[in-house]
Scaffold this active site. Structure first.
Site, mmCIF file in Angstrom:
data_model
loop_
_atom_site.group_PDB
_atom_site.id
_atom_site.type_symbol
_atom_site.label_atom_id
_atom_site.label_comp_id
_atom_site.label_asym_id
_atom_site.label_seq_id
_atom_site.Cartn_x
_atom_site.Cartn_y
_atom_site.Cartn_z
ATOM 1 N N ASP A 147 0.866 -1.418 -0.178
ATOM 2 C CA ASP A 147 -0.020 -0.027 0.050
ATOM 3 C C ASP A 147 0.685 1.216 -0.070
ATOM 4 O O ASP A 147 0.315 2.414 -0.451
ATOM 5 C CB ASP A 147 -0.780 -0.240 1.163
ATOM 6 C CG ASP A 147 -2.206 -0.809 1.053
ATOM 7 O OD1 ASP A 147 -2.304 -1.405 0.154
ATOM 8 O OD2 ASP A 147 -3.153 -0.450 1.916
ATOM 9 N N ILE A 208 -12.128 8.226 -1.068
ATOM 10 C CA ILE A 208 -12.886 8.571 0.054
ATOM 11 C C ILE A 208 -13.626 7.392 0.352
ATOM 12 O O ILE A 208 -14.655 7.171 -0.394
ATOM 13 C CB ILE A 208 -13.676 9.598 -0.099
ATOM 14 C CG1 ILE A 208 -12.858 11.008 -0.746
ATOM 15 C CG2 ILE A 208 -14.545 10.096 0.989
ATOM 16 C CD1 ILE A 208 -13.649 12.166 -1.335
ATOM 17 N N GLY A 330 -15.769 3.945 -1.657
ATOM 18 C CA GLY A 330 -17.025 3.653 -1.667
ATOM 19 C C GLY A 330 -17.634 5.016 -1.587
ATOM 20 O O GLY A 330 -18.807 5.089 -2.512
#
EC number: 2.7.2.1
Length: 398
Positions: A147, A208, A330
């Site tokens: 990540d 977000i 999402g």
């Protein structure tokens, strides 16, 4: 030639998987194994668009993987486990050791383990998944996709904190940033949609979800991002505070009698939208509460949008302008209300967004700016699994 690649996200008691055909990038199947090592584990797999669920005790990750592979054969998804060409694993923290994804070797495993103090909840679980797959499928490449890697291109002025420099040298205290795989995917996709070389674009990517981060991407490279040493920093999130004055921590300890760990728990799990609204960390709940006139819900939404505003302005300055703003994850993909609140008042930056287009786009790709807008605004559903599969092909030399 086509090959099947497994994209894996292993948690301490869960295993998310997607089987992807490369280089076509088509999803073959996906699923989730929950409650591993806990009574009544749940195995869910999607076959031809239908979800099939099975509840049985699964004692560890190895057993979970065997059940998954058996299920592939049982449903005719593969004929033989040798049909799987490679696996790609999400690993939360690569520190400074991994500026790119890496083919897993014993040494890479040791390095991931050595970084566990930077991500104690995630790296050990991610590593558990890698070890189980390497044991059960020893003849194929396994690739770790971090990540943090995408943000390793940040310059020193972005990643260093204004602390004694020795803290960075001795303890690795610096900004690392997260959601890198998502930011990388949507920035590349934005360049494709715009039919422009990514090297020519200045992109602000807004990931977000319940967790949220903003990234400044100049010429395809991350030059700054809102999350920091941990994913607690940056904008207001579902339950996380985002940036606060660090002197508040001893002050809260003194006032409440809580210790540092307890205060940190409040900042991670009881703050953000939940803390301000007092009711929910879910933006959908807050949007409907705000419509009903609940002031604290409206306040939470206002704070949330204002923090994202700050980063958009700041990052446009850092890149001497911006060509495209991307909304993903999402909330970014599905909430026209949040997008509208974030974009309101940004016309002075050359951002002219179309309220009608914004209302109609939900969970799909599309522009939400007026055609004459100098700065483009695009909604792009993220696809971290495809990014993991791409890197598995690249670093596994498939």
């Amino acid at each position: 030639m086509s090959s099947l690649v497994l994209a894996i996200n292993a948690g301490s008691s869960s295993l998310k998987f997607q089987l992807i055909r490369m280089p076509e990038e088509t999803l073959v199947t996906k699923g989730l194994i929950e409650r591993i090592g806990i009574k009544d584990s749940i195995f869910t797999i999607e076959v031809n668009g239908e979800k099939i669920k099975d509840v049985k005790d699964i004692k560890d990750h190895e057993e979970a993987i065997n059940i998954m592979l058996d299920s592939f054969k049982q449903h005719g998804i593969i004929d033989d486990i040798n049909d799987i060409a490679g696996t790609g694993h999400r690993v939360v923290h690569g520190g400074e050791l991994f500026p790119t994804s890496a083919l897993v070797t014993d040494k890479v495993e040791e390095q991931i383990e050595s970084l566990s103090e930077l991500a104690p909840l995630h790296n050990p679980a991610n590593l558990m998944g890698i070890r189980a797959f390497r044991k059960l499928l020893p003849n194929i490449p396994h690739v770790a996709v971090f990540d943090t890697s995408f943000h390793q291109s940040m310059p020193e002025q972005s990643y260093l904190y204004s602390l004694p420099y020795q803290y960075y040298k001795d303890y690795g205290i610096r900004k690392y940033g997260f959601h890198g795989t998502s930011h990388k995917y949507v920035s590349q996709r934005a360049a494709e949609i715009m039919n422009k070389p990514i090297e020519e674009l200045r992109i602000i990517s807004c990931h977000i979800g319940n967790g949220a981060s903003i990234a400044a991407i100049d010429g395809g490279e991350s030059i700054d991002t809102s999350m920091g040493f941990t994913p607690l920093a940056g904008v207001t999130m579902g339950t996380r505070s985002g940036n606060i004055d660090p002197a508040l921590i001893p002050f809260i300890m003194q006032k409440t009698g809580q210790n540092a760990e307890e205060v940190l728990n409040v900042l991670n799990k009881e703050s953000g939208l939940l803390g301000i609204s007092g009711t929910s960390s879910d933006l959908r709940d807050l949007e409907s509460d705000a419509e009903e006139g609940k002031e604290r819900a409206q306040l939470a939404l206002d704070v949330f949008a204002s923090r994202i505003h700050k980063y958009i302005g700041s990052y446009a300055t850092r890149m001497h302008g911006v060509d495209v703003i991307v909304f993903t994850a999402g909330v970014g993909e599905n909430s026209s209300t949040v997008r509208a609140k974030v974009l309101e008042g940004l016309e002075f930056m050359g951002i002219y967004w179309d309220p009608k287009k914004n209302e109609t786009i939900r969970g799909e790709e599309g522009f939400i700016n007026y055609p004459h807008s100098p700065v483009k605004v695009i909604v792009i559903p993220t696809n971290e699994e495809v990014m993991i599969a791409r890197d598995t092909v690249k670093f596994g030399e498939l």
